[in-house]
Design a protein around this motif. Sequence first.
Motif, PDB file in Angstrom:
ATOM      1  N   ARG A   1       1.006  -1.122   0.019  1.00  0.00           N
ATOM      2  CA  ARG A   1       0.316   0.206  -0.011  1.00  0.00           C
ATOM      3  C   ARG A   1       0.920   1.238   0.193  1.00  0.00           C
ATOM      4  NH1 ARG A   1      -3.678  -3.497   2.949  1.00  0.00           N
ATOM      5  NH2 ARG A   1      -2.690  -2.950   4.967  1.00  0.00           N
ATOM      6  N   MET A   2       1.918   1.224   0.630  1.00  0.00           N
ATOM      7  CA  MET A   2       2.872   1.921   0.402  1.00  0.00           C
ATOM      8  C   MET A   2       3.508   2.212  -0.221  1.00  0.00           C
ATOM      9  SD  MET A   2       4.371   2.156   4.701  1.00  0.00           S
ATOM     10  CE  MET A   2       4.872   1.049   4.792  1.00  0.00           C
ATOM     11  N   LEU A   3       4.053   1.305  -0.966  1.00  0.00           N
ATOM     12  CA  LEU A   3       5.245   1.941  -2.122  1.00  0.00           C
ATOM     13  C   LEU A   3       4.189   1.392  -3.793  1.00  0.00           C
ATOM     14  CD1 LEU A   3       7.575   0.319  -3.404  1.00  0.00           C
ATOM     15  CD2 LEU A   3       6.287  -1.529  -3.882  1.00  0.00           C
ATOM     16  N   GLU A   4       3.217   1.583  -4.282  1.00  0.00           N
ATOM     17  CA  GLU A   4       2.074   1.468  -4.977  1.00  0.00           C
ATOM     18  C   GLU A   4       1.883   3.011  -5.599  1.00  0.00           C
ATOM     19  OE1 GLU A   4      -1.659  -0.393  -7.491  1.00  0.00           O
ATOM     20  OE2 GLU A   4      -1.009  -0.981  -5.303  1.00  0.00           O
ATOM     21  N   PRO A   5       1.573   3.826  -4.371  1.00  0.00           N
ATOM     22  CA  PRO A   5       1.841   5.241  -5.265  1.00  0.00           C
ATOM     23  C   PRO A   5       2.912   5.565  -5.930  1.00  0.00           C
ATOM     24  CG  PRO A   5       0.882   4.695  -2.747  1.00  0.00           C
ATOM     25  CD  PRO A   5       0.953   3.678  -3.254  1.00  0.00           C
ATOM     26  N   VAL A   6       3.937   5.302  -5.097  1.00  0.00           N
ATOM     27  CA  VAL A   6       5.376   6.050  -5.428  1.00  0.00           C
ATOM     28  C   VAL A   6       5.515   5.181  -6.971  1.00  0.00           C
ATOM     29  CG1 VAL A   6       7.636   6.051  -4.605  1.00  0.00           C
ATOM     30  CG2 VAL A   6       5.648   6.595  -3.177  1.00  0.00           C
ATOM     31  N   ILE A   7       5.508   4.629  -7.140  1.00  0.00           N
ATOM     32  CA  ILE A   7       5.711   3.651  -8.282  1.00  0.00           C
ATOM     33  C   ILE A   7       5.282   3.573  -9.456  1.00  0.00           C
ATOM     34  CG2 ILE A   7       7.650   2.421  -6.727  1.00  0.00           C
ATOM     35  CD1 ILE A   7       6.297   0.116  -7.763  1.00  0.00           C
ATOM     36  N   TYR A   8       4.174   4.347  -8.611  1.00  0.00           N
ATOM     37  CA  TYR A   8       3.022   3.538 -10.429  1.00  0.00           C
ATOM     38  C   TYR A   8       3.147   4.224 -11.424  1.00  0.00           C
ATOM     39  CZ  TYR A   8      -1.557   2.353 -12.950  1.00  0.00           C
ATOM     40  OH  TYR A   8      -2.862   2.000 -13.558  1.00  0.00           O
ATOM     41  N   PRO A   9       3.167   5.371 -11.034  1.00  0.00           N
ATOM     42  CA  PRO A   9       3.691   6.686 -12.812  1.00  0.00           C
ATOM     43  C   PRO A   9       5.121   5.898 -13.036  1.00  0.00           C
ATOM     44  CG  PRO A   9       3.151   7.588 -10.694  1.00  0.00           C
ATOM     45  CD  PRO A   9       3.194   5.851 -10.169  1.00  0.00           C
ATOM     46  N   LEU A  10       5.705   5.018 -12.453  1.00  0.00           N
ATOM     47  CA  LEU A  10       7.572   5.100 -13.220  1.00  0.00           C
ATOM     48  C   LEU A  10       7.410   4.157 -13.575  1.00  0.00           C
ATOM     49  CD1 LEU A  10       8.964   6.616 -10.476  1.00  0.00           C
ATOM     50  CD2 LEU A  10       7.886   7.348 -12.461  1.00  0.00           C
ATOM     51  N   TYR A  11       6.642   3.239 -14.241  1.00  0.00           N
ATOM     52  CA  TYR A  11       7.059   1.949 -14.381  1.00  0.00           C
ATOM     53  C   TYR A  11       5.481   1.108 -15.591  1.00  0.00           C
ATOM     54  CZ  TYR A  11       3.159  -0.918 -11.671  1.00  0.00           C
ATOM     55  OH  TYR A  11       2.750  -1.512 -11.248  1.00  0.00           O
ATOM     56  N   TYR A  12       6.041   0.592 -16.323  1.00  0.00           N
ATOM     57  CA  TYR A  12       5.000  -0.684 -17.239  1.00  0.00           C
ATOM     58  C   TYR A  12       5.196  -1.387 -17.533  1.00  0.00           C
ATOM     59  CZ  TYR A  12       2.132  -0.219 -21.498  1.00  0.00           C
ATOM     60  OH  TYR A  12       1.241  -0.450 -22.853  1.00  0.00           O
ATOM     61  N   ARG A  13       4.264  -2.520 -17.438  1.00  0.00           N
ATOM     62  CA  ARG A  13       4.113  -3.976 -17.189  1.00  0.00           C
ATOM     63  C   ARG A  13       3.498  -4.170 -18.372  1.00  0.00           C
ATOM     64  NH1 ARG A  13       5.786  -7.728 -14.395  1.00  0.00           N
ATOM     65  NH2 ARG A  13       4.188 -10.017 -13.831  1.00  0.00           N
ATOM     66  N   VAL A  14       3.545  -5.033 -19.303  1.00  0.00           N
ATOM     67  CA  VAL A  14       3.032  -6.208 -19.815  1.00  0.00           C
ATOM     68  C   VAL A  14       2.610  -7.151 -19.238  1.00  0.00           C
ATOM     69  CG1 VAL A  14       2.837  -7.004 -22.257  1.00  0.00           C
ATOM     70  CG2 VAL A  14       3.617  -4.758 -21.999  1.00  0.00           C
TER      71      VAL A  14
END
Length: 625
Positions: free
Chosen positions: A327-340
């Motif tokens: 829950r703490m990690l996701e909002p920080v990195i969500y805009p910075l990675y792409y995943r197929v």
Amino acid sequence: MLLLDLTEDGIVVTDVERVLSPDHKSMLAYWRFRPNGQDRQIASSGAETKATLAKVTDYFDKHNVVYKLGESARDALSRQVQASRALQNATNAGEEIKAGLDPESAEPFLHFVRTELPRRLRSHQEKAATFMLSVANSANFSVPGSGKSSVVLAVFAWLRQLGECGSLFVVGPRSCFVPWQHEYEATLGVGPRVCTLAGIPREERVALYNPVTAEIADLYLCTYNTLLQDADHVVKLFRHSSNKVFFIVDEAHYVKRSDGAWAQSVLLAATAAVRRCVLTGTPFPHSYADAINLFNVSHPEVSPFPPDIADRIRVQSERQCHDDARRMLEPVIYPLYYRVRKKDLGLSEPKFLPPVSVSMNHIERRLYDTIVDRIRTLSESDAIRDAVTISKLRRGRLMRLRQVLSNSALLHTVIDEYDEDLLGHDRSVASLIANYKDTEVPGKVTVLLDLIADLRRSGEKVVVWSYFVDTLYLLQEHCLDQQWLAKVVCGRTPTSPDTTGDTRDKIIERFKDTGSGLDILIANPSACAESISLHRTCSHAVYYDLSYNCAEYLQSLDRIHRVGGSEHKVSFYHHLQYSDTFETEIFRNISEKATRMAEVLDVEFPYCYTDLPDIEEHTYKRLVQ
């Protein structure tokens, strides 16, 4: 007035006019400033020097403390401001793209990709490439086999045309070197000027880092261990005025630990690159804290993680509170990675054939029954032992069980940290093991040879997987007895290009060549399950035996089921197992865990999978009941 500057030893504050109050000194002491032996000076050093410098200047500004910045401090703060602005721009761009908005840069880039590059990207790759271009210094966490290298190369080709990049520098396991060269030529239509920075003496490598004495390459290939040894020279190469380097960290899960030596050398190199990208299909192999270092590599000047958030993620991960860490990690990195995800690739459904049940021959059956009986007997006294000893004993006993299920001749080998006399003092049993290779062929070998013969008659190539090196060579020996050409790839296989004769890369390339005559590859997943693509010429994989390592098992499955060949061609998986043994239990457990792990990984935000069941523990409990 204060003088604030950076030196090799850290931050130095010189209180020329004695303006620091006791409160100011107390705050600086909190940031680890100490007298350094010089008149009116205090200094602070540490890994967070740049972050501390920003804190100090903010504090002085807030409290109206007049100070003057030295040149080094002024440059460092300027770079940090630029890096903070770049991170915010990347975050904003990532949020917009994931919200469904098309970036302005997409149209000319996609026109270039579709008209100028000889290899057309697939739809999912175009989306990933557009994200990588728009979100500078991003991460790509797409599943194995999705074509991450083609995405990177398309972006690199566009940036080089714009004059923003000149070279691609890839650090990763040696197994990725040949695939990167092939993908470069296939994507860009021309072979690269390659500089391989591994497998040669350090003196020769040093010359290659100098653009004055060596031609700048299109593609640099480097192992993590080589980068560790040569980090200072790599930084000089990156910072040379005649070059602009796009730094690629491939199979980035190798550097998940921020305090690891490899991670520190990667972070040092990252600071000097004009652009960075982190690639891995398994970003959080053990905990969500693994992500912190990955994004610090892609954004080395200013971490995306506020210090308190990073600390809390680490603490929650250590406590096994993975949901809280997520829950703490996701909002920080969500805009910075792409995943197929795997489901996005449009691949044909793989076919897992029913396991082939094999009857044990007489001697291996006797050895198997003896080992099972002894494990059950010895386990009765485990209660009086400490937990560490019990863990080592259980692992050793299960290894002996797996050995007899693979090749009974393995029972004479030594197992690290396990010296228990599992077979007792039965001389007849010891004699059976010592002479096993000369008296009996394992039942699964005979069935395997029949299966390979059927596939060969159909014109099929086949990769055979086994986790024991001696078993690999046993299988090769029996194939050669049938007049079939078969090659082994394992940890013993030479990797240096200067080696005379077969190397790992030569064997794999020959196997992929439809006219080479090499139709049987016998391999160990730990040496051949990563960065290898066999799918264009091979559709059949046979698992002669299994381990408890589910991640390696999933990686090995992907060797013949990937983008660029598996869209319209079915991949077949064969498993051999002895009937009336615990091999059926191992197969069922790893199949169930593989299914759950695949589900865990095949989502937009990849989960870590430390909470999945321990196959070894489950098997052992069933064994001794």
